[in-house]
Design a protein around this motif. Structure first.
Motif: not given
Ligand code: ATP
Length: 248
Positions: A146-153, A179-181, A205-211
């Motif tokens: 029941y938690t959100s995707g962000g909470e699960q991560q 994006p904020k999460l 796949q999010n190259a920008k954030r990961t780099l």
């Protein structure tokens, strides 16, 4: 003398089902304390490489057919996951798998298994989860489903953290998150990397954030390394801007 890389792939080839060549002669390394970005389109071989390092999921259908994988200088080519877990490798699979019917607290406490036995952790290790993810403390009794995707991560990263890995492999941690999460979680990863001295390989796949959070990056295409450089250099390369960052 300097210590060997935490993990080192030397000309590694990975074949699924005895005939499908998924990774073709990849060499890469992650040095102690680094965050390494593994980038590239769908199907490029990112997940396959992570699974091969941790031993999860490759044993049945996939195998290293050429080359060598070393962990802290030792040959671990085709080693099984029990061994890698006991050596300090934790793999957070794509899709942030938690036990949905268990509460957040139960998920955090059930932890990792090795050869059918639970790996131990102290209360102090357990408290570490809330140092980095204080939000979890408010939802301890909530079923993970029941938690959100962000909470699960956050939950799966926290669960990994409790076992104090030396090497943390993260597959698509930003997938499906706002994006904020993504920014919050990636900033926390950097903090964990620095303070807990955990080497990380992040496939995303999010190259920008990961780099932005990485020290070094590899770009894979069709199972091969197309580009590699320190993250800062990679971010400014035209090919990367054009194909991955959309800022050319
Ligand atoms: P994605 O982000 O979609 O997971 P990826 O870069 O991680 O992409 P992989 O999942 O490693 O790519 O896949 C590399 C190649 O290996 C793909 O062509 C894929 O279809 C194939 N492959 C992956 N897993 C298996 C498997 N269990 N059996 C057979 N082929 C597989």
């Amino acid at each position: 003398t300097s210590s060997p890389p935490v993990v080192e792939l030397d000309n590694v080839e990975i074949v699924y089902d005895r005939h499908f060549l998924a990774v073709q002669g990849v060499s890469m390394e992650a040095n102690e304390g680094d965050i390494v970005a593994l980038l590239g389109p769908n199907g490029a071989g990112k997940s396959t490489i992570l699974k091969m390092i941790s031993g999860i999921g490759l044993t049945e259908r996939g195998e290293v057919t050429r080359g060598t994988v070393r962990y802290e200088g030792n040959d671990v080519t085709n080693a099984d996951t029990n061994r890698m877990v006991s050596e300090g490798v934790t793999h957070i699979l794509e899709g942030r798998r938690s036990f949905e019917d268990l509460t957040v607290e139960e998920n955090l406490r059930c932890g990792l298994y090795r050869g059918g036995r639970r790996l131990s952790y102290s209360e102090e290790d357990y408290e570490l989860a809330f140092e980095y993810f204080p939000q979890l403390e408010d939802i301890l009794d909530l079923k993970a489903g029941y938690t959100s995707g962000g909470e699960q991560q956050m939950l799966v990263i926290a669960r990994a953290l409790i076992h104090r890995p030396k090497l943390l492999l993260l597959d698509e941690p930003s997938l499906g998150l706002a994006p904020k999460l993504v920014q919050d979680i990636f900033e926390t990863l950097v903090e964990i990397n620095r303070k807990e001295d955990i080497t990380m390989i992040v496939a995303d796949q999010n190259a920008k954030r990961t780099l932005e959070i990485a020290d070094y990056g590899y770009v894979l295409e069709n199972g091969q390394v197309e580009l590699q450089d320190p993250a800062e250099t990679l971010m400014n390369r035209e090919e990367i801007k054009e194909f991955y960052l959309g800022t050319s």
